[in-house]
Design an enzyme around this catalytic site. Structure first.
Site, mmCIF file in Angstrom:
data_model
loop_
_atom_site.group_PDB
_atom_site.id
_atom_site.type_symbol
_atom_site.label_atom_id
_atom_site.label_comp_id
_atom_site.label_asym_id
_atom_site.label_seq_id
_atom_site.Cartn_x
_atom_site.Cartn_y
_atom_site.Cartn_z
ATOM 1 N N ARG A 51 -28.617 49.809 74.904
ATOM 2 C CA ARG A 51 -27.214 49.982 75.301
ATOM 3 C C ARG A 51 -26.251 49.095 74.542
ATOM 4 N NH1 ARG A 51 -30.213 51.775 78.855
ATOM 5 N NH2 ARG A 51 -31.410 49.951 78.266
ATOM 6 N N THR A 52 -26.548 47.808 74.481
ATOM 7 C CA THR A 52 -25.536 46.885 73.957
ATOM 8 C C THR A 52 -25.286 47.156 72.479
ATOM 9 O OG1 THR A 52 -26.352 45.298 75.555
ATOM 10 C CG2 THR A 52 -24.845 44.458 73.889
ATOM 11 N N ARG A 101 -27.039 39.174 69.433
ATOM 12 C CA ARG A 101 -27.997 38.961 70.528
ATOM 13 C C ARG A 101 -29.128 38.095 69.993
ATOM 14 N NH1 ARG A 101 -30.398 43.366 74.619
ATOM 15 N NH2 ARG A 101 -28.316 43.003 75.443
ATOM 16 N N HIS A 129 -24.303 37.151 79.275
ATOM 17 C CA HIS A 129 -24.164 38.472 78.650
ATOM 18 C C HIS A 129 -22.743 38.964 78.972
ATOM 19 C CE1 HIS A 129 -24.981 42.320 77.051
ATOM 20 N NE2 HIS A 129 -26.133 42.616 77.640
#
Ligand code: CP
Length: 310
Positions: A51-52, A101, A129
């Site tokens: 997703r990210t 990330r 996050h």
């Protein structure tokens, strides 16, 4: 240079601006389709993500910009021993903004100290996050209609769940918020969050072992997966992984307007039968992630551009 390392790097007025911009993008995406033409986003992902990373990339493409990057440490020169500091110095001359990330807490912060482009923390170890939190807030704003006067339950891995740590910090800035922290003993919220966020701001909270006892009291239930990748011992993970499974029987005990959020990926902690319940909004939540990241990229690039021209 403005970086986003923690969700509270935006004050409440800036957060409202971000969420309002995301809502305007939802209403009229075409208006923003060329807003980042000739701008480049680098996605530096040293840890897996669906997703990210993809919502960041989708966001930049929706804004008319371009993307570059890597999706695992193995395909970057970190395997040859390059530091995050050296990597970001180089990337600063290849891109206009970056999302990072990293499995190590604090790595995006270190990058921000050596960067001449905005760095966005896309998840650092079990720490924070922030863009997931902005996504969660946009979901709550749109589907619940308020941030004040909410009882929010967090359930599952509250020790390693960085989305939980970030959202507790962000929601603690609103009025009459109460938290019910539902976890096994081994996966409780870390003491530093209880002391520095909850106790320091006089936020009422309860620690609870049982989801069935807590669920009738909740306005929002934030489910989380047990974070296998952060365990040192596989036997502990296997013992704890199925502690909580939300199913239709438990949903029957909840308020009619309670919302179920989950940052995803889901493993076993929400039975698939719950997906059809109108209170289950986790897939809508993932969709909101694109709009909020579009808004964040726009605001940070506008600010960086403003600094250049000043
Ligand atoms: N919610 C979230 O961070 O998902 P990914 O790990 O797939 O990016």
């Amino acid at each position: 240079m403005r970086h986003i390392i923690s969700p509270t790097d935006l004050n409440l007025s800036e957060l409202n601006e971000l969420l309002s911009l995301a809502e305007d993008i939802i209403r009229d995406p075409e208006k923003y389709s060329d807003a980042c033409r000739k701008k480049k986003l680098a996605t530096l992902f040293y840890e897996p993500s669906t997703r990210t990373r993809l919502s960041f990339e989708s966001a930049m493409l929706n804004l008319g910009g371009s993307i570059l990057g890597f999706s695992s440490a193995d395909s970057s020169s970190s395997t040859k021993g390059e530091s995050v500091a050296d990597t970001i110095r180089v990337i600063s001359s290849y891109a206009d903004i970056c999302a990072m990330r990293h499995p190590k807490e604090g790595a995006p912060y270190v990058a921000s100290l050596h960067s001449s482009i905005p760095v966005i923390n896309a998840g650092d170890g079990g720490h924070n996050h922030p863009t997931q939190t902005f996504t969660d807030l946009l979901t709550i704003k749109n589907l619940k209609g308020r941030f004040d006067n909410l009882t929010v339950g967090f359930c599952g891995d509250l020790k390693f769940g960085r989305t939980v740590h970030s959202l507790i910090g962000a929601l603690s800035r609103y009025t009459n918020i109460k938290f019910i922290l539902i976890s096994p003993e081994e996966l409780k919220v870390p003491d530093y969050i209880k002391e520095e966020v909850l106790l320091q701001n006089n936020i009422p909270f309860e620690e609870e072992r049982c989801l069935v006892s807590a669920i009738p009291k909740l306005d929002i239930l934030y489910m989380t997966r047990v974070q296998k990748e952060r365990f040192f011992n596989e036997a502990d993970y296997i013992r704890l992984k199925d502690t909580y499974i939300l199913n239709s029987k438990k949903m029957a005990l909840a308020k009619e307007d309670m919302l179920v959020l989950h940052p995803l990926p889901r493993v076993n902690e929400i039975a698939v039968e719950v997906d059809d319940d109108p209170r289950a909004v986790y897939f809508k939540q993932a969709e909101y992630g694109v709009y909020v990241r579009m808004a964040l990229i726009l605001l940070l690039l506008r600010e960086a551009e403003g600094r250049k021209t000043c």
